[in-house]
Design a protein around this motif. Structure first.
Motif, PDB file in Angstrom:
ATOM      1  N   SER A  64       0.835  -1.192   0.000  1.00 49.75           N
ATOM      2  CA  SER A  64       0.000   0.000   0.000  1.00 49.75           C
ATOM      3  C   SER A  64       0.872   1.246   0.000  1.00 49.75           C
ATOM      4  O   SER A  64       1.837   1.336   0.768  1.00 49.75           O
ATOM      5  N   ASN A 103     -11.002  -5.367   1.159  1.00 44.30           N
ATOM      6  CA  ASN A 103     -10.260  -4.656   2.204  1.00 44.30           C
ATOM      7  C   ASN A 103      -9.871  -5.618   3.323  1.00 44.30           C
ATOM      8  O   ASN A 103     -10.456  -6.694   3.473  1.00 44.30           O
ATOM      9  N   ASP A 119      -1.714  -0.644  -3.695  1.00 50.18           N
ATOM     10  CA  ASP A 119      -2.899   0.121  -3.333  1.00 50.18           C
ATOM     11  C   ASP A 119      -2.566   1.602  -3.499  1.00 50.18           C
ATOM     12  O   ASP A 119      -1.621   2.105  -2.884  1.00 50.18           O
ATOM     13  N   ASP A 170      -8.093   2.403  -4.860  1.00 50.95           N
ATOM     14  CA  ASP A 170      -8.871   2.332  -3.624  1.00 50.95           C
ATOM     15  C   ASP A 170     -10.017   3.332  -3.605  1.00 50.95           C
ATOM     16  O   ASP A 170     -11.158   2.985  -3.366  1.00 50.95           O
ATOM     17  N   SER A 230      -4.001   5.829  -4.097  1.00 59.06           N
ATOM     18  CA  SER A 230      -5.053   6.824  -3.976  1.00 59.06           C
ATOM     19  C   SER A 230      -4.413   8.170  -4.319  1.00 59.06           C
ATOM     20  O   SER A 230      -3.195   8.246  -4.521  1.00 59.06           O
ATOM     21  N   ASN A 262     -11.724  -2.315  -5.501  1.00 62.33           N
ATOM     22  CA  ASN A 262     -11.973  -2.620  -4.096  1.00 62.33           C
ATOM     23  C   ASN A 262     -13.250  -3.455  -4.025  1.00 62.33           C
ATOM     24  O   ASN A 262     -14.355  -2.947  -4.197  1.00 62.33           O
TER      25      ASN A 262
END
Length: 356
Positions: free
Chosen positions: A36, A148, A68, A98, A70, A121
């Protein structure tokens, strides 16, 4: 199944620990790595220093690297804008989007020529989102999905919720993964496990992983920082569409033991009182003498002996208790805590035993 581990550079593990984890996972046949790039507690300086070395090691082992991402990821990596070529240069092969991305953006990303796959997700997916992605022209062949994990106690998914999301994604031909926690070194900041299903938070990893496989999950990921060697081995050997149940072996007869080590298929003509193995009589390698002709309680594993004539070698798992029969040997028993797994051995489903 394509199963995986998780890496968190800039959090709990040293670089050496993470490199050793990659090596051990590769030896166990694990070929996917989740990481992540937007965890708030991450030491960004350490992340920047170690990420390239870890991704290079993962590539050496032929691993798919799932990141992951964002909008926060851009600031962590000093990226002025979202640039897929930058992720490719890092060695990332799959981007898990995400939050913060519109359907039109995802559609554009899905048609990239860099070979980078996308991941949705699975826990937050809805019919509306999938319809919007379809209308935007997303190439679903370049997508899969991953649930998740939930660090805070009491916030993990229920089995019903997970199955509902999985069924929705399967309608669009999308494969789905999920996480199981480790009994080894758990990840901060809470150190209370990172399960997808809340029920798995206190379970042994082996049972959690086999449960997800029984539920039809396509990929199982170890979520915590430093899983135990036996947990890596368990996840590495998981097989898709097979229900593996833990059981006690009650016979010392070699012929019956050999039969019990096979993988079986539940018959399509489902019996009321038992799960019947389709192949067992054909797999039998010798005569079965009468032994242990006891009451057959729920969870008993039985093999018909030579006194049952042409049924000799019939293997069953008892669903409804039945009286003793001199023609039927009780050769094992599904562990009490795993009787719930029997409901997943539906007609046509593969199953096998993991003896204690």
């Amino acid at each position: 199944m394509e199963n995986g581990i998780s890496l968190y550079p800039g959090l709990d593990n040293t670089l050496t620990e993470n490199l050793q984890l990659l090596e051990q996972a590769a030896r166990c046949g694990i070929r996917r790595v989740f990481t992540s790039l937007h965890i708030p507690e991450t030491d960004v300086a350490v992340l920047k220093k170690e990420l390239a070395m870890l991704l290079e090691a993962a590539r050496k082992y032929g691993m798919e690297i799932i990141s992951d991402v964002s909008p926060r990821t851009l600031s962590m990596l000093d990226m002025p804008k979202f640039d897929m070529s930058t992720f490719q240069q890092l060695g990332i092969t799959t981007l898990r989007l995400d939050y913060g991305y519109e359907a039109a953006q995802i559609a554009e990303f899905s048609h990239n020529e860099l070979g980078i796959r996308l991941q949705l997700n699975a826990s937050t997916i809805t019919e509306k989102i999938l319809s919007e992605l379809q209308a935007a022209g997303v190439d679903f062949s370049h997508l899969d999905a991953l649930h998740n994990f939930y660090p805070r106690r009491g916030t993990g998914l229920s089995e019903v919720a997970l199955c509902r999301k999985n069924a929705l994604l399967k309608q669009y031909g999308i494969k789905v993964g999920a996480f199981v926690p480790s009994q080894g070194k758990q990840r901060g900041p809470l150190f209370e496990g990172l399960p997808t299903l809340e029920a798995h938070r206190l379970w042994h990893t082996d049972r959690s992983a086999r449960h997800l496989a029984a539920l039809g999950v396509d990929s199982v990921f170890l979520s915590d920082s430093l899983p135990l060697p036996e947990e890596l081995a368990t996840v590495g050997k998981l097989r898709g569409n097979e229900v593996v149940v833990e059981a006690q072996l009650l016979t010392g007869d070699k012929i019956q033991q050999e039969l019990l080590n096979h993988t079986f298929t539940a018959r399509e003509d489902e019996a009321r009182d038992a799960i019947r193995a389709q192949e067992s009589r054909g797999l039998l390698q010798g005569p079965v003498e009468p032994e242990r002709n006891k009451e057959r309680r729920r969870g008993a594993i039985t093999i018909d002996n030579k006194d049952y004539l042409r049924y000799m070698g019939e293997l069953e798992i008892i669903k409804k208790s039945q009286p003793a029969d001199k023609r039927v040997n009780v050769v094992g028993r599904v562990s009490e805590c795993e009787l719930f797994m029997l409901k997943y051995i539906t007609p046509g489903r593969k199953f096998s035993f993991q003896f204690e």
